[in-house]
Design an enzyme around this catalytic site. Sequence first.
Site, PDB file in Angstrom:
ATOM      1  N   HIS A   1      -5.517   4.242  -5.249  1.00  0.00           N
ATOM      2  CA  HIS A   1      -5.915   2.900  -5.681  1.00  0.00           C
ATOM      3  C   HIS A   1      -5.595   2.648  -7.155  1.00  0.00           C
ATOM      4  O   HIS A   1      -6.135   1.724  -7.761  1.00  0.00           O
ATOM      5  CB  HIS A   1      -7.406   2.653  -5.402  1.00  0.00           C
ATOM      6  CG  HIS A   1      -7.738   2.537  -3.948  1.00  0.00           C
ATOM      7  ND1 HIS A   1      -7.605   1.377  -3.235  1.00  0.00           N
ATOM      8  CD2 HIS A   1      -8.176   3.476  -3.061  1.00  0.00           C
ATOM      9  CE1 HIS A   1      -7.962   1.585  -1.975  1.00  0.00           C
ATOM     10  NE2 HIS A   1      -8.301   2.855  -1.844  1.00  0.00           N
ATOM     11  N   THR A   2      -4.735   3.452  -7.715  1.00  0.00           N
ATOM     12  CA  THR A   2      -4.261   3.203  -9.079  1.00  0.00           C
ATOM     13  C   THR A   2      -2.964   2.419  -9.089  1.00  0.00           C
ATOM     14  O   THR A   2      -2.617   1.821 -10.109  1.00  0.00           O
ATOM     15  CB  THR A   2      -4.032   4.531  -9.823  1.00  0.00           C
ATOM     16  OG1 THR A   2      -3.239   5.392  -8.995  1.00  0.00           O
ATOM     17  CG2 THR A   2      -5.340   5.218 -10.165  1.00  0.00           C
ATOM     18  N   ASP A   3      -2.239   2.392  -7.976  1.00  0.00           N
ATOM     19  CA  ASP A   3      -0.904   1.776  -8.003  1.00  0.00           C
ATOM     20  C   ASP A   3      -0.963   0.276  -8.247  1.00  0.00           C
ATOM     21  O   ASP A   3      -0.227  -0.258  -9.077  1.00  0.00           O
ATOM     22  CB  ASP A   3      -0.099   2.118  -6.748  1.00  0.00           C
ATOM     23  CG  ASP A   3      -0.737   1.702  -5.441  1.00  0.00           C
ATOM     24  OD1 ASP A   3      -1.963   1.411  -5.421  1.00  0.00           O
ATOM     25  OD2 ASP A   3      -0.025   1.672  -4.421  1.00  0.00           O
TER      26      ASP A   3
ATOM     27  N   SER B   1       1.034   6.134   5.650  1.00  0.00           N
ATOM     28  CA  SER B   1       1.821   4.929   5.420  1.00  0.00           C
ATOM     29  C   SER B   1       2.964   4.741   6.411  1.00  0.00           C
ATOM     30  O   SER B   1       4.130   4.667   6.055  1.00  0.00           O
ATOM     31  CB  SER B   1       2.359   4.901   3.985  1.00  0.00           C
ATOM     32  OG  SER B   1       2.645   3.574   3.609  1.00  0.00           O
TER      33      SER B   1
ATOM     34  N   ASP C   1       3.774   3.406  -1.824  1.00  0.00           N
ATOM     35  CA  ASP C   1       4.166   3.899  -0.505  1.00  0.00           C
ATOM     36  C   ASP C   1       5.649   3.676  -0.248  1.00  0.00           C
ATOM     37  O   ASP C   1       6.369   4.577   0.191  1.00  0.00           O
ATOM     38  CB  ASP C   1       3.340   3.208   0.582  1.00  0.00           C
ATOM     39  CG  ASP C   1       1.864   3.515   0.480  1.00  0.00           C
ATOM     40  OD1 ASP C   1       1.499   4.432  -0.294  1.00  0.00           O
ATOM     41  OD2 ASP C   1       1.072   2.830   1.146  1.00  0.00           O
TER      42      ASP C   1
END
Length: 381
Positions: free
Chosen positions: A34-36, A123, A169
Amino acid sequence: MVANEILHTAFSESFGGHGQLYTAPGRVNLIGEHTDYNLGFVLPGAINKGISVAIRLNGKNTYRVQSLDFKEEVTFAADGQKLPVAWANYILGVVMEFHIRCFAVPGFDAVFAGDVPVGGGMSSSAALESAFAFAINDLCQFGISRRELAEIGQAAEHKYAGVRCGIMDQFASLHGERDKLIRLDCRSLDYELVPFRLTGYQVVLLDTRVKHSLASSEYNTRRAECEAGVKSLKAIYPEVQSLRDADLPMLEAVRSQLQPATFTRCQYVIEENARVLNAITQLKTGDIAAFGQEMFASHEGLSKKYRVSCAELDLLVDIARKCGVTGARMMGGGFGGCTINVVAESALAAFLQEAERSFNAAFGRAPLVYGVKISDGARRV
């Protein structure tokens, strides 16, 4: 990956003749969750599971695509109209994004299949987008870079699947290399390949078999919470364009202006970015034990601060810790899917046995086990 003969046979039966084969992998992310979409750092790698496609231009203005896994076939045009079949919208989105960039995609026939477990956090959607984006670019000789192909896949997911994902991803699926992780700066898209040959260790995924029923809606909620934090930070610190630009003292300075949940979401992201950079240093120096502790700390933050874990994921990480696993955490959007574990080969059998016993006692079923290897990205077969 899916056997080439299966795709060749299916293509011949449906469309006659042969199509050109392409494949694109799923991915694992060792740390940096959840950093992307907060323009921070991630550390993914492509894996030896993916989506393979047989494809051929058909000289028409329509696209015919058959999924062997879903046993469905769709025909569509490049009119932007969303399709009633969910998986087809990922492919439609890729075609439309080429058109938006002034690359007219001629009609094609295609058959695809994959071995990326759907809902396991590896993904499969990015693998599907990347396989078709790479294939179209190669067949039509558009000359588009892998970076822009990743952007095409991301935009397709935003507009046609309704998930405001980051670019990690798709980037990993297109840029992966065997035995190397990708240190990706999600703001600049600069990246570095980090060697990942862990002699005496294996990367193992344990699948909770819980599907991400909350993942899409909560994913978008988390993104909105992070954006709210940035808005408050920016009012005092104009240089803050994303949580990537903030540190914990800055966040503390605006705490009174934030909802408690928003504060803890932002706190997690800032701390996770630091963990990724620490983890890369530890890999380069060969300190696998310290690397594993960063993984455990990542899970703690995801569970307690970002609130995207679930009881099944938490139990598997607890079991891993008790069994002496080097590092473990949930992986992917959350609310189900897999844990990723770096396990010494000497401890693997006992860990898997205990995981099966304890998980079955708690939830009445055993987790699925996937061994994965870090492999090459999208390619022509």
